[in-house]
Design a protein around this motif. Structure first.
Motif, short mmCIF file in Angstrom:
data_model
loop_
_atom_site.label_atom_id
_atom_site.label_comp_id
_atom_site.label_asym_id
_atom_site.label_seq_id
_atom_site.Cartn_x
_atom_site.Cartn_y
_atom_site.Cartn_z
N ASP A 151 -14.44 8.47 -2.07
CA ASP A 151 -13.07 7.95 -2.09
C ASP A 151 -12.91 6.71 -1.22
O ASP A 151 -11.89 6.03 -1.31
CB ASP A 151 -12.09 9.03 -1.63
CG ASP A 151 -11.91 10.12 -2.66
OD1 ASP A 151 -12.17 9.85 -3.85
OD2 ASP A 151 -11.51 11.25 -2.30
N ILE A 152 -13.91 6.42 -0.39
CA ILE A 152 -13.85 5.19 0.40
C ILE A 152 -13.87 3.96 -0.52
O ILE A 152 -13.32 2.91 -0.18
CB ILE A 152 -15.03 5.14 1.41
CG1 ILE A 152 -14.89 6.27 2.44
CG2 ILE A 152 -15.11 3.80 2.10
CD1 ILE A 152 -16.06 6.36 3.40
N GLU A 153 -14.46 4.11 -1.68
CA GLU A 153 -14.58 2.99 -2.60
C GLU A 153 -13.21 2.45 -3.02
O GLU A 153 -13.02 1.24 -3.17
CB GLU A 153 -15.38 3.41 -3.84
CG GLU A 153 -15.73 2.27 -4.79
CD GLU A 153 -16.71 1.28 -4.16
OE1 GLU A 153 -16.73 0.12 -4.62
OE2 GLU A 153 -17.44 1.66 -3.23
N ILE A 209 0.86 -1.18 0.00
CA ILE A 209 0.00 0.00 0.00
C ILE A 209 0.89 1.23 0.00
O ILE A 209 2.06 1.19 0.40
CB ILE A 209 -0.96 0.03 1.21
CG1 ILE A 209 -0.17 0.01 2.53
CG2 ILE A 209 -1.95 -1.10 1.15
CD1 ILE A 209 -1.05 0.16 3.76
N GLY A 210 0.35 2.34 -0.46
CA GLY A 210 1.13 3.57 -0.54
C GLY A 210 1.02 4.45 0.68
O GLY A 210 1.63 5.52 0.72
N ASN A 237 -11.92 -1.46 -2.20
CA ASN A 237 -11.50 -2.39 -3.24
C ASN A 237 -10.00 -2.69 -3.17
O ASN A 237 -9.46 -3.31 -4.09
CB ASN A 237 -11.84 -1.82 -4.62
CG ASN A 237 -13.33 -1.87 -4.90
OD1 ASN A 237 -13.88 -2.92 -5.20
ND2 ASN A 237 -13.98 -0.73 -4.78
N ASP A 238 -9.37 -2.24 -2.10
CA ASP A 238 -7.95 -2.51 -1.90
C ASP A 238 -7.82 -3.56 -0.80
O ASP A 238 -7.88 -3.25 0.38
CB ASP A 238 -7.23 -1.21 -1.52
CG ASP A 238 -5.72 -1.38 -1.49
OD1 ASP A 238 -5.25 -2.53 -1.45
OD2 ASP A 238 -5.01 -0.35 -1.49
N ALA A 274 -8.93 -5.83 8.95
CA ALA A 274 -10.37 -5.77 8.74
C ALA A 274 -10.76 -6.71 7.61
O ALA A 274 -10.15 -6.70 6.54
CB ALA A 274 -10.80 -4.34 8.40
N ALA A 275 -11.79 -7.52 7.84
CA ALA A 275 -12.27 -8.42 6.79
C ALA A 275 -12.90 -7.62 5.66
O ALA A 275 -12.79 -7.99 4.48
CB ALA A 275 -13.29 -9.40 7.37
#
Length: 518
Positions: free
Chosen positions: A122-124, A66-67, A128-129, A138-139
């Motif tokens: 932006d939560i999307e 992740i960045g 999807n990450d 978190a599942a």
């Protein structure tokens, strides 16, 4: 076993504890970077340094990264402070936790802001990450629509309780600080206008300047730039409307922790009916409207009682002072013969004053600004304007009262960060209270930045973080590329690149892991 050995390292930013393995890698990476940036070590290239390379892209089969790896340290801090537990205990909006709890929704929105998100949509990208969710253990996380529905469930009381849950964690951070930190607290209060282009948002109204939107009240702690309380109001409400109860709440919050408490605000917050009550608990300095009776008193002050006000320089020149560049703005004003008001000098005096709603007299400090009004090259006339400051403090000099009141302008920078850096005042929902809830949750991201700075071990780095713009904090301490590796015992964030602040980052994280708070 070797990786667990702590090695102290000293840099220009202080002394930090880093484990032996990381110390070796950091030292080597630092040496390579310094050699690369050495001014005397120029590459012998015939052309520009940015050249075309044979670039290809491929998908890693096993490695996942992740960045914004710094989010792990932020999440560890919030858990160590018991923020998630306090939220679940204080507010109850969901009948069933299937599967999300209230704290999941709050932290999901706050972490979206901390990872660079500017809106609920932006939560999307986070949802999807898969690596991001693995990094937080978190599942799954709520999608933007579910997050919006959660905001619309709020009523006024749960929003207040959410802020008190945040304050529980805040007190724990303050409790970790030394005696010097707890010596004095300065509470700033101000209102602002949050514009919205929507037409169907409940509670929106038109402000005095013709802008449609809301008029949030913001109460901050000047010491750390934390947001203590945030209240949403219709756009046509004056800055001081309903402010006194929230100022009282702020006093109740900080008074048990700090030895001395100050209240500070502009003329709108000179709520004289509260002065006698506040004077028994705190010190205060407020701007005061230049009413006709005060202007008359100032005009009658004898000349001998006026003193020239000399303001200190804005900054100290550490090297040779450079020549001042040409004032392009003033040149255009003269050429086009615009009206121009120039400050010639400032004088200062004081007198005793008892407001109508007060039983006590207070100290009124007045600044007389001697101005000249020009048009082009022509001087039209001179003008005198008065600025008044009322206080119950008898120890500060007149100059110190004025400078202390003027320092409140830094709160404008905090409000600016909430607007454009954190995007806490974007009004993504359709109601006054739901937008209020979003403000509070997004402002939590700003507070987490301050708390991270407060637990940083280096005084200089702490000061830098507390003064940082939000975007710069994300770049330096959150947007760290990390490979996420799940082992049998722990979740490993493997940092994939070197940067200068990693020493402070490691030292802060080691301290956070050792926190044991009730």
């Amino acid at each position: 076993m070797m990786g667990r050995i702590q090695v102290p390292i000293t840099t220009e930013r202080g002394t930090f504890q880093v484990n032996k393995r990381n110390h070796k890698i950091l030292t080597e990476d630092k040496r390579n970077l310094e050699a690369r940036l050495d001014r005397t070590n120029f590459p012998h290239e015939p052309g520009p340094l940015f050249q075309e390379s044979n670039i290809t892209y491929e998908i890693a089969e096993r490695t996942r990264a992740i960045g914004y790896g710094g989010i792990g340290a932020i999440h560890k801090l919030s858990c160590r402070l018991g923020l998630n537990r306090a939220i679940d205990r204080k507010i109850e909006l969901l009948k069933l936790h299937a599967p999300y709890h209230e704290s999941d929704h709050v932290l999901n929105i706050a972490y979206n802001v901390l990872s660079g998100g500017t809106c609920l949509e932006d939560i999307e990208r986070l949802r999807n990450d898969e690596t991001y969710m693995n990094a937080l253990g978190a599942a799954r996380i709520p999608d933007p629509t579910t997050a919006g529905d959660f905001l619309r469930r709020f009523k006024e009381t749960p929003v207040v309780e959410l802020q008190e849950a945040i304050n529980e964690a805040r007190r724990k951070v303050w409790g970790l600080q030394g005696a010097a930190f707890r010596k004095e607290a300065i509470i700033d209060v101000d209102g602002t206008i949050a514009e919205t282009l929507g037409e169907c948002k409940e509670g929106m109204d038109i402000a005095y300047n013709g802008i449609w939107g809301y008029a949030p009240l913001i109460v901050t702690l000047a010491n750390t730039n934390e947001v203590l309380y945030l209240v949403n109001r219709p756009g046509n409400r004056p800055s001081c409307d309903g402010a006194a109860p929230w100022m009282d709440r702020a006093i109740d919050l900080v008074a048990p922790v700090f030895e001395r408490v100050w209240l500070r605000g502009d003329t709108d917050f000179s709520l004289t009916q509260n002065f006698d009550r506040w004077s028994e608990r705190v010190k205060f300095v407020f701007g005061f409207d230049a009413k006709s009776n005060l202007v008359k008193i100032a005009d009658e002050i004898p000349k001998a009682r006026w003193k020239r006000l000399e303001r200190p320089p804005r900054y100290e020149v550490k090297t040779t002072e450079r020549a001042r560049p040409e004032n392009v703005k003033e040149q255009i004003i003269k050429e086009r013969e615009y009206k121009n008001i120039r400050l010639l000098s400032e004088d200062i005096a004081e007198f005793e004053y008892q407001p109508t709603h007060c039983k006590k007299t207070y100290r009124m400090v007045v600044v007389r600004k001697n101005l000249t009004v020009e048009k082009g090259e022509h001087r039209l006339f001179d003008e005198v304007r008065y600025f008044f400051y009322i206080t119950n403090d008898r120890d500060m000099t007149m100059e110190e009262v004025v400078f202390f009141a003027n320092d409140r302008c830094n709160q404008e920078n905090v409000i600016g960060q909430l607007k454009s850096g954190v995007n806490a005042l974007r009004m993504p929902s359709d109601g006054l209270v739901s937008n209020w809830a979003y403000m509070v949750i997004a402002a939590l991201a700003w507070n987490l930045k301050a708390w991270y700075g407060l637990v940083t071990r280096s005084r200089q780095v702490r000061r830098e973080i507390l003064r940082m713009e939000f975007k710069r904090f994300l770049i330096n301490f959150v947007q760290i590329p990390c490979q996420i590796v799940a082992t049998g015992r722990c979740l490993v964030y493997r940092i994939l690149g070197y940067r200068k602040n990693l020493e402070a980052f490691f030292a802060t994280f080691e301290y956070i892991k050792r926190l044991r708070l009730a």
